[in-house]
Design a protein around this motif. Sequence first.
Motif: not given
Length: 82
Positions: A3, A34, A36, A48-50, A54-55, A57
Motif C-alpha cells: 500500500s 472500482e 469504494q 492497497t493492491d490486493t 484496489y482497496k 481508504v
Amino acid sequence: MSSNKYTLDRFEGIYAIFLLRPYETNQLIIEKSELQVELREGDIVEITDTGYGYKVVKLSEETAATEERVQGLLEKLRNKNK
C-alpha cells in the motif's frame, strides 16, 4: 499486498488519476467504478493492491491538514504582494 499514499489529481472520463506521495511524479490510474469511497480532487488516500483490485481508504485528517497548509501558504503570498 503493498500500500502507498496517493493524492487524487483528477478525473478523466471513467478514470481517476492518482499521484504517488510525497513527490507526486508517478501515476496510478484506476477506473472510477472500482472506487469504494466518494472522492474529490485533492483528497489523500491510501491504496492497497490486493492482487484482485484496489482497496482505497480516504485519509480525511491528512487531506484537511494539507489543505490548511496550502491555504496558509497562499495567504502568505497574497499578503506579501500588498
